[in-house]
Write an enzyme that holds these catalytic residues in place. Structure first.
Site, PDB file in Angstrom:
ATOM      1  N   ASN A  13      35.259  35.122  48.176  1.00 34.37           N
ATOM      2  CA  ASN A  13      36.006  33.866  48.221  1.00 34.37           C
ATOM      3  C   ASN A  13      36.402  33.536  49.654  1.00 34.37           C
ATOM      4  O   ASN A  13      36.941  34.393  50.363  1.00 34.37           O
ATOM      5  CB  ASN A  13      37.274  33.992  47.374  1.00 34.37           C
ATOM      6  CG  ASN A  13      36.936  34.286  45.928  1.00 34.37           C
ATOM      7  OD1 ASN A  13      36.467  33.428  45.203  1.00 34.37           O
ATOM      8  ND2 ASN A  13      37.137  35.524  45.512  1.00 34.37           N
ATOM      9  N   GLU A  64      36.370  39.999  44.536  1.00 35.47           N
ATOM     10  CA  GLU A  64      36.610  40.374  43.136  1.00 35.47           C
ATOM     11  C   GLU A  64      35.465  41.279  42.714  1.00 35.47           C
ATOM     12  O   GLU A  64      34.310  40.873  42.815  1.00 35.47           O
ATOM     13  CB  GLU A  64      36.585  39.148  42.232  1.00 35.47           C
ATOM     14  CG  GLU A  64      37.324  37.929  42.716  1.00 35.47           C
ATOM     15  CD  GLU A  64      36.773  36.655  42.077  1.00 35.47           C
ATOM     16  OE1 GLU A  64      36.398  36.671  40.898  1.00 35.47           O
ATOM     17  OE2 GLU A  64      36.701  35.649  42.785  1.00 35.47           O
ATOM     18  N   ARG A 110      37.764  26.301  47.798  1.00 33.28           N
ATOM     19  CA  ARG A 110      37.445  27.732  47.875  1.00 33.28           C
ATOM     20  C   ARG A 110      35.953  27.886  47.641  1.00 33.28           C
ATOM     21  O   ARG A 110      35.441  27.477  46.590  1.00 33.28           O
ATOM     22  CB  ARG A 110      38.229  28.505  46.806  1.00 33.28           C
ATOM     23  CG  ARG A 110      37.886  29.982  46.729  1.00 33.28           C
ATOM     24  CD  ARG A 110      38.708  30.677  45.651  1.00 33.28           C
ATOM     25  NE  ARG A 110      38.506  30.116  44.322  1.00 33.28           N
ATOM     26  CZ  ARG A 110      38.094  30.824  43.255  1.00 33.28           C
ATOM     27  NH1 ARG A 110      37.833  32.112  43.365  1.00 33.28           N
ATOM     28  NH2 ARG A 110      37.946  30.247  42.078  1.00 33.28           N
ATOM     29  N   ASP A 155      37.928  41.633  32.806  1.00 32.04           N
ATOM     30  CA  ASP A 155      37.208  40.365  32.932  1.00 32.04           C
ATOM     31  C   ASP A 155      35.834  40.502  32.282  1.00 32.04           C
ATOM     32  O   ASP A 155      34.976  41.218  32.796  1.00 32.04           O
ATOM     33  CB  ASP A 155      37.062  39.983  34.413  1.00 32.04           C
ATOM     34  CG  ASP A 155      36.636  38.529  34.564  1.00 32.04           C
ATOM     35  OD1 ASP A 155      36.743  37.762  33.599  1.00 32.04           O
ATOM     36  OD2 ASP A 155      36.181  38.167  35.661  1.00 32.04           O
ATOM     37  N   TYR A 186      42.473  43.570  35.956  1.00 26.76           N
ATOM     38  CA  TYR A 186      42.425  43.078  34.575  1.00 26.76           C
ATOM     39  C   TYR A 186      41.040  43.281  33.974  1.00 26.76           C
ATOM     40  O   TYR A 186      40.109  43.742  34.641  1.00 26.76           O
ATOM     41  CB  TYR A 186      42.833  41.608  34.520  1.00 26.76           C
ATOM     42  CG  TYR A 186      41.838  40.605  35.095  1.00 26.76           C
ATOM     43  CD1 TYR A 186      41.442  40.640  36.416  1.00 26.76           C
ATOM     44  CD2 TYR A 186      41.309  39.593  34.291  1.00 26.76           C
ATOM     45  CE1 TYR A 186      40.545  39.709  36.936  1.00 26.76           C
ATOM     46  CE2 TYR A 186      40.421  38.654  34.801  1.00 26.76           C
ATOM     47  CZ  TYR A 186      40.047  38.724  36.121  1.00 26.76           C
ATOM     48  OH  TYR A 186      39.165  37.812  36.627  1.00 26.76           O
TER      49      TYR A 186
END
Lengths: 64, 502
Positions: free
Chosen positions: B159, B4, B243, B95, B93
């Site tokens: 992740n 991310e 995760r 964030d 998006y």
């Protein structure tokens, strides 16, 4: 909710599942042999165009 | 695995711009997506992997004030987030006032790299459209970095999916020395210091994030940032998986570094999960050590540790490399490539760190900044150097300093442009994203929200998506054919359950 004066708020755009535009910026071929001189010249040209005070003005909010 | 990346954003045609609006609008300018409704119901950032739920997340006064003012704006939470679930299985998006691209769940290192690179292209396309919509004179820049040099940081999170039965504490304890040490090969480089003891200093260091790491472990991601984040959101079957969410890494421009960062980490985790091996290293103060590694550049110090052995970052990396090399685990061809590059990098750093300047951001950056400084007769603390550092991370192909290096071949590129073009629009061939995309396309009018692991339909049906970890490309294709023949969303669950049992 109402928008404040002077702010144009984009609507959610039409969703088109599975049919995105294949609009890709131009890219050159994958470099095979380093050409450090060419890279250095182009790099130096770009560096001289950078505003010396750019980082002083650069402000972001805290992210994650 | 997944990445991310939050990008810095600034309007160049305005003296002052609203980061919330700018982040929202650039996401909304990107027109190619499957769906705009993100399923937030399954998210709980206060749940801790150590087995408890925290009462609240840390925020400083400034952030608290921003958050309060955001609540009074004219748009809703969902409008502010402006989620886009992309056809490639990723998420785009707003964030925390940064446009963020999350890669789809990827099963391999190079696959992940392709999607990460596709994220840059997606941000470029969105920026171009946003500028077009704004009209003549508009200009904006996006930065793939982690700092504004004024005390604010934004992240590039990694992740990794792990089996639930492995104790979280074992992972953390044995991973920490590696995470500290990998900084020397994975840092993006930064001209400036922001830790409280050196704030405002203009000098070079390896890592953009090290100054912002303040704890060993914790659920926070915006303040009191931990080396290992303990947020317990597996985005998969909670009984079987956890995760690992790492927030300490830099956003790299160099593809080699991104590949090595996730590749080395994934291999060390595989080792810890699949064997009894334990490193001989226990660092006395990992948080202080990562700052020490970052500040020490090419002369890496011995890090304070418990025990009699002396460890530099290079020694630690070699210790973990040795364990991976001797492991009986059957590494994939990608992992064997990582192992080989890992060894070469250690040896070359010891011989002459400059040998890695064709693949390591901080070494490339330090080299050209020093050449420029000498050419322009600048002092070592000239602010121009910091501005050049920032511009290295500009994702505009015609302005960003990194792209001039990569285009010339002075920095290695690992991805193929045609594969990246495909990754902008198509999901990975293996795993969950392809199935999620197919279902959304099959029922475009019935699907109202989707997240990583669930899809919600207009009739209230909430569909679970397994990971399809063991399914080959042919099996996934078979499932997609079956999905095409399903008449209603209610039949999907049985179809997937039957398939999952294969």
């Amino acid at each position: 909710m109402e928008q404040p004066m002077g702010v144009e708020f984009s609507p959610d755009r039409q969703v088109v599942p599975g049919s995105p535009k294949k609009d890709v910026q131009k890219e050159g071929p994958v470099p095979k042999k380093p050409d450090v001189h060419k890279g250095t010249d182009r790099l130096m040209d770009r560096m001289k165009k950078v505003d010396p005070n750019q980082s002083e003005r650069y402000r972001q909010r805290t992210g994650e | 695995m997944g990445l991310e990346t939050e990008y810095g954003i600034v309007r160049n045609d305005l003296s002052d711009s609203d980061p919330v609006i700018e982040s929202m609008e650039i996401v909304r300018a990107y027109q190619s997506c499957d769906l705009t409704g993100w399923l937030y119901q399954e998210e709980d950032p206060a749940l801790d992997a150590r087995g408890f739920r925290v009462e609240g997340l840390a925020q400083d006064e400034e952030e608290r004030a921003f958050t309060q003012s955001d609540y009074t704006r004219f748009f809703s939470f969902r409008e502010m987030k402006s989620d886009r679930i992309l056809s490639n299985g990723g998420r785009f998006y707003n964030d925390h006032t940064h446009p963020e691209f999350s890669t789809p769940e990827s099963m391999g290192i190079l696959d992940l790299l392709r999607y990460d690179r596709a994220g840059i292209e997606i941000l470029r396309l969105a920026a171009r459209e946003r500028v077009r919509l704004l009209g003549p004179g508009a200009a904006l820049s996006l930065y793939r970095n982690n700092t504004d040099y004024h005390g604010h940081s934004y992240g590039c999170h990694e992740n990794y999916l792990l089996p639930r039965e492995i104790p979280f504490e074992r992972i953390v304890e044995h991973l920490l020395p590696f995470l500290v040490a990998r900084t020397v090969l994975t840092g993006a480089g930064k001209y400036g210091f922001e830790s409280s003891e050196r704030r405002g200093g203009i000098a070079f260091q390896i890592s953009q994030r090290a100054d912002f790491m303040e704890a060993l472990i914790g659920v926070d991601t915006m303040h009191r940032r931990p080396l290992v984040n303990s947020r317990d959101e597996p985005h998969a079957d909670r009984k079987r998986f956890r995760r690992l969410h790492l927030i300490l890494g830099d956003a790299n421009m160099s593809e080699w570094q991104t590949a090595m960062k996730v590749g080395m980490t994934e291999m060390v985790l595989t080792l810890l999960v699949g064997s009894e091996w334990e490193p001989r290293i226990v660092l006395s103060d990992p948080v202080a050590s990562i700052r020490s590694v970052s500040a020490s550049l090419r002369q890496q110090p011995t890090l304070p540790s418990k025990g009699k052995e002396q460890w530099t970052a290079l020694d630690i990396l070699e210790h973990y490399w040795d364990a991976c090399q001797k492991s009986l685990h059957e590494w994939t061809s990608e992992e064997r490539w990582v192992l080989s590059e890992w060894r070469i990098a250690i040896d070359q750093f010891r011989e002459d760190p400059g040998l890695l300047a064709d693949r390591v951001d901080w070494l490339a950056k330090q080299d050209f900044l020093e050449r420029f400084r000498e050419e322009e007769s600048l002092s070592p603390d000239d602010p121009w150097l910091q501005s050049l550092d920032l511009e290295y991370h500009n994702i505009d192909a015609d302005q960003g300093l990194f792209w001039a290096l990569e285009e010339s071949g002075a920095i290695r590129r690992l991805t193929q442009p045609n594969q990246v073009s495909d990754a902008i629009v198509s999901p990975p061939r293996l795993g969950r994203p392809r199935v999620r995309h197919a279902i959304i396309c099959r029922f475009p009018n019935e699907v109202i929200e989707a997240g990583w692991e669930k899809i919600r339909f207009r009739n209230g049906v909430l569909l679970d998506l397994p990971l399809f970890q063991k399914s080959g490309e042919g099996e996934i294709s078979d499932l997609l054919h079956r999905i095409e023949t399903v008449a209603t969303p209610g039949e999907l669950s049985k179809t997937i359950e039957a398939f999952s049992g294969v």
